[in-house]
Design a protein around this motif. Structure first.
Motif, PDB file in Angstrom:
ATOM      1  N   LEU A   1      -3.908   5.929   3.225  1.00  0.00           N
ATOM      2  CA  LEU A   1      -5.106   6.080   2.381  1.00  0.00           C
ATOM      3  C   LEU A   1      -5.612   7.528   2.360  1.00  0.00           C
ATOM      4  O   LEU A   1      -6.235   7.954   1.385  1.00  0.00           O
TER       5      LEU A   1
ATOM      6  N   LEU B   1      -3.527   0.367  -4.548  1.00  0.00           N
ATOM      7  CA  LEU B   1      -3.540   0.814  -3.151  1.00  0.00           C
ATOM      8  C   LEU B   1      -4.789   0.307  -2.428  1.00  0.00           C
ATOM      9  O   LEU B   1      -4.692  -0.275  -1.336  1.00  0.00           O
ATOM     10  N   LYS B   2      -5.952   0.518  -3.038  1.00  0.00           N
ATOM     11  CA  LYS B   2      -7.211   0.102  -2.400  1.00  0.00           C
ATOM     12  C   LYS B   2      -7.284  -1.431  -2.281  1.00  0.00           C
ATOM     13  O   LYS B   2      -7.898  -1.953  -1.355  1.00  0.00           O
TER      14      LYS B   2
ATOM     15  N   ALA C   1      -4.555  -3.518  -1.976  1.00  0.00           N
ATOM     16  CA  ALA C   1      -3.625  -3.926  -0.908  1.00  0.00           C
ATOM     17  C   ALA C   1      -4.251  -3.664   0.456  1.00  0.00           C
ATOM     18  O   ALA C   1      -4.087  -4.458   1.399  1.00  0.00           O
ATOM     19  N   ALA C   2      -4.992  -2.554   0.571  1.00  0.00           N
ATOM     20  CA  ALA C   2      -5.623  -2.202   1.850  1.00  0.00           C
ATOM     21  C   ALA C   2      -6.540  -3.327   2.341  1.00  0.00           C
ATOM     22  O   ALA C   2      -6.566  -3.633   3.539  1.00  0.00           O
TER      23      ALA C   2
ATOM     24  N   ALA D   1       0.838  -1.208   0.000  1.00  0.00           N
ATOM     25  CA  ALA D   1       0.000   0.000   0.000  1.00  0.00           C
ATOM     26  C   ALA D   1       0.871   1.256   0.000  1.00  0.00           C
ATOM     27  O   ALA D   1       0.609   2.217  -0.737  1.00  0.00           O
TER      28      ALA D   1
ATOM     29  N   CYS E   1       2.323   1.792  -3.343  1.00  0.00           N
ATOM     30  CA  CYS E   1       1.302   2.244  -4.311  1.00  0.00           C
ATOM     31  C   CYS E   1       0.982   3.723  -4.104  1.00  0.00           C
ATOM     32  O   CYS E   1       0.736   4.447  -5.083  1.00  0.00           O
TER      33      CYS E   1
ATOM     34  N   LEU F   1      -2.121   2.422   7.910  1.00  0.00           N
ATOM     35  CA  LEU F   1      -2.835   2.262   6.645  1.00  0.00           C
ATOM     36  C   LEU F   1      -3.759   3.457   6.394  1.00  0.00           C
ATOM     37  O   LEU F   1      -3.791   3.996   5.278  1.00  0.00           O
TER      38      LEU F   1
END
Lengths: 209, 209
Positions: free
Chosen positions: A191, A160-161, A163-164, A124, A127, A187
């Motif tokens: 984000l 990113l979203k 991996a979150a 994340a 990313c 995290l």
């Protein structure tokens, strides 16, 4: 076994679609992140050396160094997801007859879960960096290939979203709540603002088309 | 030359990052779209046959048929982007000395631009379908792999927004404005609601983790 990155795209897609547990969403996220970094590099490579863009040459060279390092990191992460998952499965398969065995098994599962939380969190982070780099490409890159900066930001955002989600799952199963909460807080800070930033970069590209 | 889908992920990423004009964002979009469909298939494959999910077995089998057909279509689209770009470059390279040559060249460029508008528009359509399929996976799939439906929706969304950029570019260079406007209107209807739908599906997955 071949590393995933050395498999063909078609075979990777077949394995992703199959009933095998790996590769799964974590590897797909890393592939998307790596595509994001690669597209930022492409914009740099098609800007550097053009007389029209001489003014941004130094910036684009610095950006290329970063995007290539990031691409290497994200490409390595394609297999990291599989490794932590396999490790976790090995731990779940440990004997659980005696109380000692149960305790040892639980301890090892928890250690593997920590690792399985850190790996997607690192992805994340990478990313989020890919999104930041795509903004520079969108801002200063060769207008003839600026759409590739737009694809870079969308790929980075999706990665990113994605991996979150793996951080949420594995942190949720952790008994060490202090560790879990610290990782979840990290995290959230990664984000934070990524939605807006990605939309801004996409719009910046769209206006330049 | 090997088809892109038969190249390794690492080589594809190298070529994406390079100063070669292809593969570029259009191929990256198709790869992300294919990953989306593959992950929906994965959720199906890990739901079908499980007694706990017997109730949705028929739905998941129907979904799998659709997601696999869509994956095949999106995998083919990886090379389609390269082909239309190469075709366009060939047309730009045509002789333009005489008036006849100029007219013929311009006509061929415009024909290639129409094709280069239709190809990413078809990709956008397929990606919108990938998003719709991911909702069924998120709604009915095995909870143990539901995060993969979340990655499917993000990959499909990024692919859709990426393909859209290539439609904008090529439609913008078309002299036949009726054709261009019709294709842009079609794109807008495909994009309509995709943002909200994708966010809804992602949240649906997140709540189930």
């Amino acid at each position: 076994m071949n590393e995933i990155k050395d498999k063909s795209i078609a075979v990777f897609l077949d394995e992703l679609a199959s009933k095998a547990a790996t590769p799964g969403g974590g590897s797909a996220a890393a592939v998307m992140g790596a595509q994001s970094a690669a597209l930022t590099s492409m914009v740099c490579n098609l800007t550097i050396g053009k007389p029209k863009y001489a003014e941004v040459e130094t910036d684009m060279q610095a950006l290329l160094d970063k995007s290539e390092a990031l691409r290497a990191k994200l490409t390595e992460m394609i297999k990291a997801d599989v490794e932590v998952f396999d490790q976790l499965m090995t731990c779940y398969g440990l004997p659980k007859e005696s109380d000692e065995e149960k305790a040892a098994r639980s301890e090892q599962i928890q250690a593997a879960l920590k690792e399985a939380t850190i790996v997607p969190l690192d992805c994340a982070k990478a990313c989020a960096e890919a999104i930041r780099l795509s903004r520079i490409a969108a801002d200063k890159g060769n207008l003839g290939v600026i759409s590739d900066a737009g694809v870079a930001v969308m790929a980075g955002y999706a990665a990113l979203k994605s991996a979150a989600l793996n951080v949420y799952i594995n942190a949720g199963s952790l008994k060490d709540r202090d560790f879990a909460d610290a990782k979840l807080a990290e995290l959230e800070s990664i984000l934070q603002g990524a939605d807006i930033a990605s939309e801004e970069i996409y719009q910046l590209v769209k206006e330049k088309l």
